[in-house]
Design an enzyme around this catalytic site. Sequence first.
Site, PDB file in Angstrom:
ATOM      1  N   GLY A 193       0.821  -1.219   0.000  1.00 24.31           N
ATOM      2  CA  GLY A 193       0.000   0.000   0.000  1.00 24.31           C
ATOM      3  C   GLY A 193       0.845   1.256   0.000  1.00 24.31           C
ATOM      4  N   LYS A 243      -9.263  -5.775  12.331  1.00 24.56           N
ATOM      5  CA  LYS A 243      -7.821  -5.741  12.596  1.00 24.56           C
ATOM      6  C   LYS A 243      -7.464  -6.732  13.707  1.00 24.56           C
ATOM      7  CE  LYS A 243      -7.441  -0.889  11.143  1.00 24.56           C
ATOM      8  NZ  LYS A 243      -6.490  -0.812  10.041  1.00 24.56           N
TER       9      LYS A 243
END
Lengths: 334, 334
Positions: B7, B122
């Site tokens: 990313g 997460k």
Amino acid sequence: MRVGVVGATGETGSSIVNGLLEAGGFDIIALTRPASLDKPATLVLKEKGIETRSLDLKASHEHLVTALTGIDVLISAIGPMEQLAQLPLATAAKIAGVKRFIPCGFITVIPAGGIQALRDQKEVVYNHVKQLYLPYTILDVGWWYQISFPALPSGKIDYAVGIPGQRIPGDGNVPSALTDLRDIGRYVARIIVDDRTLNKMVLVYNELWTPNQIYDILERLSGEKLERQYDSLETLQARIANADAKLATNPNDFMLALQKVSSEYLISWGVRGDNAPEYAAYLGYVTSKELYPDFAYITFEAYLKEVLAGKGKGVYEGLRQQIAAALKQGHETQ
Amino acid sequence: MRVGVVGATGETGSSIVNGLLEAGGFDIIALTRPASLDKPATLVLKEKGIETRSLDLKASHEHLVTALTGIDVLISAIGPMEQLAQLPLATAAKIAGVKRFIPCGFITVIPAGGIQALRDQKEVVYNHVKQLYLPYTILDVGWWYQISFPALPSGKIDYAVGIPGQRIPGDGNVPSALTDLRDIGRYVARIIVDDRTLNKMVLVYNELWTPNQIYDILERLSGEKLERQYDSLETLQARIANADAKLATNPNDFMLALQKVSSEYLISWGVRGDNAPEYAAYLGYVTSKELYPDFAYITFEAYLKEVLAGKGKGVYEGLRQQIAAALKQGHETQ
């Protein structure tokens, strides 16, 4: 310091009460379900000078807050099937001003997220506690000496064997942290007055042993030869899958739940090696070895000698009878 | 040290790459999806001397292991919708011998277990990492300066406003940890060479501000008067319930997901007060203030002056266009 104990007459709770009494200086309050206030085990607590107070975990928030008022440290040692009853208990503890909550950990080191269903239920409680910003200590204790050794062919230690029909997980060479059940309360007496353990995970343990080492020492001390039966990871996984399949239609079958949870335990400490100090440190635990290097714990060898001398004490008497009955009906226990 | 970044062209990823370049001494490898290898943003990375390497998160385990081979530190700054793609990534990182994995945290401090859906995704990744015994650092960064201030009536800072139509959660008096997006990479460059952060949760932040304080300083610096619109906890909860109800039939509606996640954020940092150093410490985080007291961060006042001078930079350009379009269609954004 006023210490409330939920589950004070259970195996872990008894060790905690005894450890606190031995250390001295604590006002102990046994928080007891209303139906158990007059039971013999509760009366024994009273004789030891312990205050007993009615606490119905299923009662209203107001009842729980009232029952917890004035308690500085709240220790929960409730049964494996009751873990989620700690959610309203923690909420009430926050309102009542409890200064430290020790939720029901008291198991081996197991990471959250699918390794063991019981551990994941505890995680739900831990997350709730943390959302409340309630001061806590999560306390795990390794695997008890009392359930760590097999029976002897002679039958002479059957009286003290914690888990009948025990087999060895994996190759039997994975070290696991062991603790004498009686030492747990002694550790607790130190931990609850120790700022270093506030808002921490703590692992207390006495010694590291592999299953093969345990069989070796028991053979040496007893002079008897033990048969070693090993369960592979695949065997243990199949046992869990089998239990899961049957639990889908019988969700409340205690023996199936036990089969699942015990196989998950065996994979965790016996194959994965989760129940070890290095991995605990990685997960964020502080251990009793760092905290209390002077702690005079009972060694596993001393414990086994006690058992061989006929002076050991069995655990989970009721559970063992349940297992024995189920075995007779052809159930698998592990 | 070879640092892989997933990313690398995103907002957080760009800050990380820039911070690592500024610090120097790192071999940076941008792990880029095959379709993006020839995109302008990727070519910009190459011009900066960064190696780009193809990584398809949906490819086989073998592909992932090969792509990660030789990488010492793996940093994941992937999008909010892709969090679970980190599960096979972490598994491959373990096999490839990655020495430290920084999974995609990079949000505010939020406890797990139902406060925010993104945070809980997460947690699934974090639990998987821990089960792998993969060395890690979980890194949260507070709330960005870049999305922490409202537009001015004059419209002169509209060009830089991160969240259009912003309102104040709760009573506006809850302090929250703020960080300049550009500082994140600078913190990362310190953290990944710091043993004190290994297997830890770390909160980096620059300053604590309440929404009312932010409105005050912006009024002072701009000379303009701001209207303050407050959303109560009940309003925010109703907005989540409304989004949940619609998501049940339109699970992939991006604007509904945004409405839910942003309202959950506002409750967490703006009402509950989760995004604060004391609470972070309670949850086990170490903070940048303890680790790097000498860190020369950008102050929020300096940042606002930059914005008022027309020198700020907006964030999430694509997202802002999406929101603007949705607002025109009558959607709620918060």
